[in-house]
Structures are given as structure tokens and as C-alpha cells.
Design a protein around this motif. Sequence first.
Motif, short mmCIF file in Angstrom:
data_model
loop_
_atom_site.label_atom_id
_atom_site.label_comp_id
_atom_site.label_asym_id
_atom_site.label_seq_id
_atom_site.Cartn_x
_atom_site.Cartn_y
_atom_site.Cartn_z
N VAL A 62 36.60 -78.59 -11.78
CA VAL A 62 37.43 -77.45 -11.39
C VAL A 62 36.48 -76.28 -11.15
N ASN A 63 36.57 -75.70 -9.96
CA ASN A 63 35.75 -74.54 -9.62
C ASN A 63 36.59 -73.28 -9.81
N VAL A 64 36.21 -72.46 -10.77
CA VAL A 64 36.94 -71.23 -11.06
C VAL A 64 36.22 -70.07 -10.35
N THR A 65 36.97 -69.35 -9.53
CA THR A 65 36.42 -68.19 -8.82
C THR A 65 37.07 -66.91 -9.35
N ARG A 66 36.49 -65.79 -8.98
CA ARG A 66 37.04 -64.50 -9.39
C ARG A 66 38.42 -64.30 -8.77
N LEU A 67 39.29 -63.67 -9.54
CA LEU A 67 40.60 -63.31 -9.02
C LEU A 67 40.47 -62.08 -8.13
N THR A 68 41.19 -62.08 -7.03
CA THR A 68 41.28 -60.89 -6.22
C THR A 68 42.05 -59.85 -7.02
N TYR A 89 45.74 -48.28 -12.32
CA TYR A 89 46.37 -49.53 -12.74
C TYR A 89 45.69 -50.67 -12.00
N VAL A 90 45.38 -51.74 -12.73
CA VAL A 90 44.64 -52.86 -12.16
C VAL A 90 45.48 -54.13 -12.28
N MET A 91 45.74 -54.75 -11.12
CA MET A 91 46.53 -55.99 -11.07
C MET A 91 45.67 -57.09 -10.45
N ASP A 92 45.91 -58.33 -10.89
CA ASP A 92 45.21 -59.43 -10.24
C ASP A 92 46.06 -60.00 -9.11
N GLU A 93 45.57 -61.01 -8.45
CA GLU A 93 46.26 -61.56 -7.27
C GLU A 93 47.60 -62.19 -7.59
N TYR A 148 35.63 -62.28 -14.22
CA TYR A 148 37.01 -62.67 -13.96
C TYR A 148 37.59 -62.09 -12.67
N TYR A 149 37.21 -60.86 -12.33
CA TYR A 149 37.84 -60.14 -11.22
C TYR A 149 36.84 -59.73 -10.16
N ALA A 150 37.25 -59.84 -8.90
CA ALA A 150 36.45 -59.35 -7.79
C ALA A 150 36.56 -57.83 -7.75
N SER A 151 35.59 -57.18 -7.14
CA SER A 151 35.63 -55.71 -7.05
C SER A 151 36.78 -55.29 -6.13
N ALA A 152 37.25 -54.08 -6.36
CA ALA A 152 38.33 -53.50 -5.56
C ALA A 152 38.22 -51.99 -5.68
N TYR A 153 38.89 -51.29 -4.76
CA TYR A 153 38.90 -49.83 -4.86
C TYR A 153 40.23 -49.28 -4.36
N SER A 154 40.48 -48.04 -4.73
CA SER A 154 41.65 -47.30 -4.27
C SER A 154 41.22 -45.88 -3.99
N VAL A 155 41.80 -45.29 -2.95
CA VAL A 155 41.50 -43.91 -2.58
C VAL A 155 42.80 -43.11 -2.67
N ASN A 156 42.71 -41.92 -3.25
CA ASN A 156 43.88 -41.06 -3.32
C ASN A 156 43.43 -39.60 -3.36
#
Length: 167
Positions: A62-68, A89-93, A148-156
Motif C-alpha cells: 500500500v502506497n500512502v501519499t500526503r492528503l490534499t 481552519y485546515v481540512m483534508d481532502e 500527512y498533509y500536502a502544503s496549501a495556502y489561503s489568501v484573505n
Amino acid sequence: VLVNGGIVVFTLNGTYLGNATVKDGAANYTFIMPRYPTGVYRLNATYMGSASYYSSNNLNYVNVTRLTSRLVTEPVHVTVGDKVNITVYVMDETSHYAENGEINITINGTLIGKAKVKNGSATIEYKPPYKYSGLTLRFIANLKANEYYASAYSVNNITISSLKDVY
């Protein structure tokens, strides 16, 4: 000849997951994948044998990858000289709250705070300098990639109100 009867035991990296009875030559077992760091893990199915058949096993991987992941922020309003909380707030895929990670928040390329993700959110306290009085600026919240998690960003936007004049 399709085998009927006997038990197949399923393990993931040596940890017992469960078992299933063989019917029409197949043993099906459904499980919720535990949270594992990125990597490759051994999935083993072991037929325990019966009065008519020897035991055997099958190894797969089983290949486990980072969650979006995705970040949710809201516009922030503060009066210059006051402190304000900026919450991310941080949510996974799968729309579950993230369990860990680190958030960096910047304004105009300057780091204004870091916070650990806990129970799906991270909060920093920020006091804008007087040079931002009367301005609306953009802040960027960035989740650093981890096991566990891939990088992400938010702009406000952050709106910094001026102090009121006293007459």
C-alpha cells in the motif's frame, strides 16, 4: 474448484486489521485505513488453511501519499494598536479537520506569526503596526507540507482601521 471455508487474516505492516471467511474462492475484508505517514506499507493476506487445504499467504503493498489539504480563512478587521486573532481552519481532502501541521501567516511577505494546527485550526494573535493604519492588506496563511498533509495556502484581507480623532 473454488474454495469455500477457512479464514483469511489481514495485516498492515504487521498490525492485525481483521479477518474474513472464504466464500466462492474469495475473502473480502473492508476497513478504514488508519492514518499512516507517507510511505510504502506491507499488506498481507494469510489463508489459515482448512482440513482440505494448506495455509498460504499473499503479500502486496500500500502506497500512502500526503492528503490534499485546504485552508479556510475569513476577512479580519482590527483597529490599529489593538490585537486580533487570526484563525485558519485546515481540512483534508475528505473534509475532516487536520490533526497536525504548522501554519505561517505573512503580510506583505513578512512573517507575522506561526501556529501549530490542533483539532483542525491554528490561531495567531496579531497587533498591526501604526504604519498600516487605514489600510486593507492581504494576508497569506500557508500550511507547510508534512508527513500527512500536502502544503496549501489561503489568501484573505485584513482591514486596519485608524484611531478616531478626539476633538
